[in-house]
Design a protein around this motif. Sequence first.
Motif, mmCIF file in Angstrom:
data_model
loop_
_atom_site.group_PDB
_atom_site.id
_atom_site.type_symbol
_atom_site.label_atom_id
_atom_site.label_comp_id
_atom_site.label_asym_id
_atom_site.label_seq_id
_atom_site.Cartn_x
_atom_site.Cartn_y
_atom_site.Cartn_z
ATOM 1 N N TYR A 188 -14.591 7.563 1.193
ATOM 2 C CA TYR A 188 -13.961 8.789 0.685
ATOM 3 C C TYR A 188 -13.191 8.543 -0.613
ATOM 4 O O TYR A 188 -13.254 9.328 -1.545
ATOM 5 C CB TYR A 188 -13.022 9.355 1.740
ATOM 6 C CG TYR A 188 -12.397 10.675 1.363
ATOM 7 C CD1 TYR A 188 -13.053 11.866 1.614
ATOM 8 C CD2 TYR A 188 -11.144 10.723 0.751
ATOM 9 C CE1 TYR A 188 -12.495 13.072 1.264
ATOM 10 C CE2 TYR A 188 -10.578 11.931 0.391
ATOM 11 C CZ TYR A 188 -11.252 13.100 0.653
ATOM 12 O OH TYR A 188 -10.691 14.300 0.303
ATOM 13 N N GLY A 189 -12.455 7.424 -0.659
ATOM 14 C CA GLY A 189 -11.557 7.211 -1.792
ATOM 15 C C GLY A 189 -12.220 6.545 -2.989
ATOM 16 O O GLY A 189 -11.550 6.246 -3.971
ATOM 17 N N ARG A 244 -18.697 6.573 6.646
ATOM 18 C CA ARG A 244 -18.744 7.522 5.536
ATOM 19 C C ARG A 244 -17.332 7.852 5.040
ATOM 20 O O ARG A 244 -17.098 7.949 3.843
ATOM 21 C CB ARG A 244 -19.468 8.797 5.983
ATOM 22 C CG ARG A 244 -19.833 9.683 4.811
ATOM 23 C CD ARG A 244 -20.700 10.860 5.211
ATOM 24 N NE ARG A 244 -22.012 10.464 5.672
ATOM 25 C CZ ARG A 244 -22.585 10.933 6.788
ATOM 26 N NH1 ARG A 244 -21.949 11.808 7.530
ATOM 27 N NH2 ARG A 244 -23.775 10.525 7.126
ATOM 28 N N ILE A 245 -16.395 7.976 5.983
ATOM 29 C CA ILE A 245 -15.025 8.296 5.580
ATOM 30 C C ILE A 245 -14.417 7.131 4.806
ATOM 31 O O ILE A 245 -13.548 7.315 3.956
ATOM 32 C CB ILE A 245 -14.164 8.676 6.821
ATOM 33 C CG1 ILE A 245 -12.999 9.577 6.416
ATOM 34 C CG2 ILE A 245 -13.583 7.476 7.515
ATOM 35 C CD1 ILE A 245 -13.403 10.971 6.173
ATOM 36 N N CYS A 247 0.804 -1.230 0.000
ATOM 37 C CA CYS A 247 0.000 0.000 0.000
ATOM 38 C C CYS A 247 0.835 1.277 0.000
ATOM 39 O O CYS A 247 0.295 2.360 0.198
ATOM 40 C CB CYS A 247 -0.935 0.011 1.200
ATOM 41 S SG CYS A 247 -2.178 -1.261 1.074
ATOM 42 N N ARG A 279 -15.695 -0.322 7.454
ATOM 43 C CA ARG A 279 -15.148 0.913 6.876
ATOM 44 C C ARG A 279 -14.393 0.581 5.590
ATOM 45 O O ARG A 279 -14.521 1.267 4.581
ATOM 46 C CB ARG A 279 -14.198 1.561 7.892
ATOM 47 C CG ARG A 279 -13.691 2.919 7.491
ATOM 48 C CD ARG A 279 -12.683 3.438 8.505
ATOM 49 N NE ARG A 279 -11.431 2.707 8.419
ATOM 50 C CZ ARG A 279 -10.718 2.308 9.460
ATOM 51 N NH1 ARG A 279 -11.120 2.557 10.690
ATOM 52 N NH2 ARG A 279 -9.591 1.643 9.290
ATOM 53 N N SER A 297 1.352 6.453 -4.883
ATOM 54 C CA SER A 297 1.175 6.841 -3.491
ATOM 55 C C SER A 297 0.052 6.004 -2.873
ATOM 56 O O SER A 297 -0.762 5.421 -3.588
ATOM 57 C CB SER A 297 0.806 8.321 -3.405
ATOM 58 O OG SER A 297 -0.500 8.504 -3.901
ATOM 59 N N THR A 298 0.036 5.956 -1.555
ATOM 60 C CA THR A 298 -1.001 5.218 -0.839
ATOM 61 C C THR A 298 -2.388 5.641 -1.313
ATOM 62 O O THR A 298 -3.247 4.810 -1.585
ATOM 63 C CB THR A 298 -0.882 5.506 0.659
ATOM 64 O OG1 THR A 298 0.434 5.153 1.070
ATOM 65 C CG2 THR A 298 -1.884 4.697 1.453
ATOM 66 N N GLU A 299 -2.578 6.973 -1.419
ATOM 67 C CA GLU A 299 -3.900 7.477 -1.755
ATOM 68 C C GLU A 299 -4.352 6.989 -3.126
ATOM 69 O O GLU A 299 -5.522 6.643 -3.313
ATOM 70 C CB GLU A 299 -3.909 9.012 -1.709
ATOM 71 C CG GLU A 299 -3.605 9.617 -0.342
ATOM 72 C CD GLU A 299 -2.115 9.849 -0.124
ATOM 73 O OE1 GLU A 299 -1.300 9.148 -0.768
ATOM 74 O OE2 GLU A 299 -1.755 10.709 0.688
ATOM 75 N N SER A 300 -3.412 6.948 -4.102
ATOM 76 C CA SER A 300 -3.839 6.487 -5.426
ATOM 77 C C SER A 300 -4.109 4.986 -5.418
ATOM 78 O O SER A 300 -4.996 4.521 -6.123
ATOM 79 C CB SER A 300 -2.812 6.805 -6.520
ATOM 80 O OG SER A 300 -1.839 7.664 -6.084
ATOM 81 N N ARG A 323 -5.804 12.620 1.021
ATOM 82 C CA ARG A 323 -4.475 13.207 0.841
ATOM 83 C C ARG A 323 -4.201 14.128 2.031
ATOM 84 O O ARG A 323 -4.582 15.300 2.032
ATOM 85 C CB ARG A 323 -4.376 13.951 -0.479
ATOM 86 C CG ARG A 323 -4.503 12.996 -1.647
ATOM 87 C CD ARG A 323 -4.209 13.578 -3.004
ATOM 88 N NE ARG A 323 -4.600 12.592 -3.998
ATOM 89 C CZ ARG A 323 -3.819 11.588 -4.428
ATOM 90 N NH1 ARG A 323 -2.591 11.481 -3.968
ATOM 91 N NH2 ARG A 323 -4.256 10.710 -5.305
ATOM 92 N N GLU A 365 -19.812 8.259 10.887
ATOM 93 C CA GLU A 365 -18.784 9.040 10.181
ATOM 94 C C GLU A 365 -17.612 8.161 9.768
ATOM 95 O O GLU A 365 -17.014 8.354 8.709
ATOM 96 C CB GLU A 365 -18.302 10.193 11.071
ATOM 97 C CG GLU A 365 -19.307 11.324 11.168
ATOM 98 C CD GLU A 365 -18.916 12.384 12.198
ATOM 99 O OE1 GLU A 365 -19.279 13.542 12.006
ATOM 100 O OE2 GLU A 365 -18.249 12.037 13.204
ATOM 101 N N HIS A 399 -7.255 -1.211 3.111
ATOM 102 C CA HIS A 399 -6.288 -1.771 4.041
ATOM 103 C C HIS A 399 -6.770 -1.512 5.473
ATOM 104 O O HIS A 399 -6.936 -0.357 5.854
ATOM 105 C CB HIS A 399 -4.936 -1.089 3.792
ATOM 106 C CG HIS A 399 -3.803 -1.643 4.598
ATOM 107 N ND1 HIS A 399 -2.499 -1.575 4.169
ATOM 108 C CD2 HIS A 399 -3.754 -2.276 5.786
ATOM 109 C CE1 HIS A 399 -1.707 -2.134 5.064
ATOM 110 N NE2 HIS A 399 -2.445 -2.558 6.059
ATOM 111 N N VAL A 438 -5.290 3.289 -2.941
ATOM 112 C CA VAL A 438 -6.633 3.168 -2.359
ATOM 113 C C VAL A 438 -7.678 3.465 -3.425
ATOM 114 O O VAL A 438 -8.683 2.756 -3.546
ATOM 115 C CB VAL A 438 -6.791 4.126 -1.154
ATOM 116 C CG1 VAL A 438 -8.231 4.126 -0.662
ATOM 117 C CG2 VAL A 438 -5.849 3.731 -0.025
ATOM 118 N N VAL A 464 -7.678 5.388 3.793
ATOM 119 C CA VAL A 464 -8.990 5.483 3.151
ATOM 120 C C VAL A 464 -8.934 6.442 1.968
ATOM 121 O O VAL A 464 -9.967 6.809 1.411
ATOM 122 C CB VAL A 464 -10.120 5.896 4.129
ATOM 123 C CG1 VAL A 464 -10.318 4.826 5.180
ATOM 124 C CG2 VAL A 464 -9.837 7.237 4.764
ATOM 125 N N GLY A 465 -7.725 6.848 1.580
ATOM 126 C CA GLY A 465 -7.558 7.622 0.362
ATOM 127 C C GLY A 465 -7.537 9.127 0.534
ATOM 128 O O GLY A 465 -7.631 9.862 -0.445
#
Lengths: 345, 238, 289
Positions: free
Chosen positions: B105-106, B101-102, B52, B150, B72-75, C181, B98, B83, B77, C178-179
């Motif tokens: 997010y990705g 919901r979070i 990740c 989640r 990157s981790t975010e991409s 940034r 919440e 994870h 995801v 969770v993505g």
Amino acid sequence: MAATSGLATIPVAASGTNWRRIGVAVAIAAALVLPWLVSDYRVFQFTLAGSYAVALLGLNLLTGYNGQISLGHGAFFAIGGYTAAILMHRLGVPYYLTILPAGAAAFIVGVLFGLPALRLENLYLALVTLSMAVATPQFLKYFDHWTGGSQGIVLRKPAAPTWLPIGNDKWLYYQMLVVLLIVFWAGSNLLAGRTGRALVALRDHPISATVMGINPVFYKTCAFGVSAMFTGIAGAMAAIATGFVAPDSFNVFLSISFLVGSVVGGIATVAGAVFGGFFIQFIPNLANDISDAAPWAIYGLFLLAFMYAMPTGIAGFIRTMAVRYAPKFRTAVGEQPTSQPGSHS
Amino acid sequence: MAGALLEVEGLRAAYGPSQVLHGIDFAVEEGGITALLGANGAGKTTTLRAVCGMVDRSGSIRFGGQPIEKDSTESIVGLGVAHVPEGRGTFVKLSVEENLRIGAYGRRARDGVAADMERMYQHFPKLAERRTQQAGTLSGGEQQMLAIARALMLRPRLLVLDEPSFGLGPLIVASIFEIMGAVRRDDRVSILLVEQNAALALELADRAYLIETGRVVMSGSAKDFRDNEQVRRSYLGY
Amino acid sequence: MTQLTQQILSGVATGAIYASLALALVMIHQATESVNFAQGEMAMFSTYIAWSLVQVGTPFWIAFVLTVVISFIGGVLIERIIVRPVENAPVLSHVIVFIGLLVIFSAVAGWIFTYTVKQFPSPFPTKPLLGGAVTGHDLGVIGVTFVMLILLFLFFRFTPLGLAMRAAAQNPESARLVGIRVGWMLAIGWGLAAAVGAVAGIMVAPILFLDPHMMSGVLLYAFAAALLGGISSPGGAVLGGLIVGVLENLVGTYLIASELKLTMALALIIIVLVVKPSGLFGAHAVKRV
């Protein structure tokens, strides 16, 4: 500026290696000759630079060696300056007898301030000391019976004895040089020995240092007291040299310029205090021609630039260069505790 | 191994100067469950973190055929890798709702978040009861359920789970593993699992890899592992 | 009695300004565990931007909105360019960088706008209202701050971005998984703090007048407010600001000469830190060493 690089080696005198001794000797010789090479006004400026160096030694001891961040050392400088001024002006004490009481007053306030500071995390100590620096001028103005209010106190500048064939500025310069040498001698001995190691240990490994029997309350309070004392002495030196104290010269920007000098010179070094002193005395003068605000813009840029590019300051840079190009120097500098600003938290 | 969802070859990773992974190869089949086994400190968690992008890594990592070792981790995801980290990664001061919901997010498709949330509440009725509570007030088992829920909110293609049984009682562990089995069937999610409890992991997984000091020392089907005398003695305890 | 009411109301007005700046400090503290010492000077600089816009004939409220937007962008850029490189550095490095920013903003303001004190227009009627109990400006300040607080609350509570920012501040690692940034969330946090600070500056400038040192005293009160309310609690910071504002006015009128206002703020800061480091509403304490 021969004196600048020469004086740098004063702190390393403690280890007894030849390099350091030679450096210190050259520095002192240069400092002795200096007043005869420049104008009287420059001599006065060097006297002031020396007082800043003493103040910065106090700040480096506290923030650099012991890791307690102070953004308010201008307040201790003010305490020293006002103690000297009040003693001279109100009580008629001769100027040379005011330096020790000024140091003592700052020491007491420093210890009193250091006690609550013990309980504060670094960030909050920075916040409190910054607030102290902001509040200082208003506080001084309020007690106008003693401090002369916003007008401040004007002092008579000490004159050289008639039998001495030197001018007043040179006379004062030499006296202040003696004070500076005594403070630096005391400071570097303190930092090179047991106390210095205890302060650094408390900065870098507070818990293990305490477990090993270093008393944090004692050492941290002492660091605050001694640091304030040095800066108080410096305040008295500056007050005597300028012959004037006023609340607005002890504003938050004085404290910040101490931080600048400390960072530029090298915050966890003794020599850095000297470089820093020269820096805050002479750089603003050079920049003043551009604009009133220019010195401060330059200070700010230097703070950021040194932070990113040269975090050990000038003294650290010279040490690195010396180690790289003069292998013999290595033994001479090996045991000096160097640290990036805040390589500890 | 054509058709694998996640293919890892020669994966190396280091924390500062100390090399932890020395070239690891493994794969997760589309719709499959792969378990990484090994003792404490073998490098299992680091392997997951490397996949990740949470540690400096080198080697080849392909997800759905696409190289992701430089992402990157975010991409990552964003591609559909969810994870659940060691310690569950709960946002303790956010409410249960919440937290869910979070989790979404990705994800690319924004629609259906509310419907997915209801689905999670059906999977995990305990969470429905506590939807407005601060997540930090949940029990360990509930937090683990929340963490899995989640992660599923991302609508992931791959679910990465680090020690889901850690610190939980056997009954709760059993129910969590049951739910994971159901999730795999219903949501068609592939799972990469690191688990101390090897017996449990091998029951759920179809492939397994044994990692020792940063290297894969054995790989095969879960059945091979269960039948292997040495694995049984060292890791399964019977 | 009228005097008391009047003192309390005008205390609430200045308190609202302290609350805004305290909130800006708390927002950055939530995400990074550090205190932006340059927050006051950034607000001061924003106020000069508003002043310049008004000088060239921009209507007040348009200048207000433009300034808030410009400050937001400025805050984002500062985080990305200057603060980010020391993100993981020790406390002293943060402090030095923040002080560097403080000095630069102060110097650049002095350079461009000079140190001459300037009048700043109030958009509200200055005549006394409610039988002299309160000025129009005070009521306006209270109203603007209130609206801003509501907007911020709605943003953090109900928008996906607000939720992501809270998540990133609480648990950065999990947030990345969770993505989210996280780096950008910090930058947006700086932007919002700068924007909130700009509102505080614009609201206080008609009272204090505009000069490069305008905010240093206000910053001290904002420190006191944030610590009193609890630096880990945005709501606490707001209440702390109001309490400090009222306290300042009452103490200044009835107890201590107003020439010692800053010393009083310093004393309050020290007392809170030593006696109750978590503040009145903070969840967990400022760590002691």
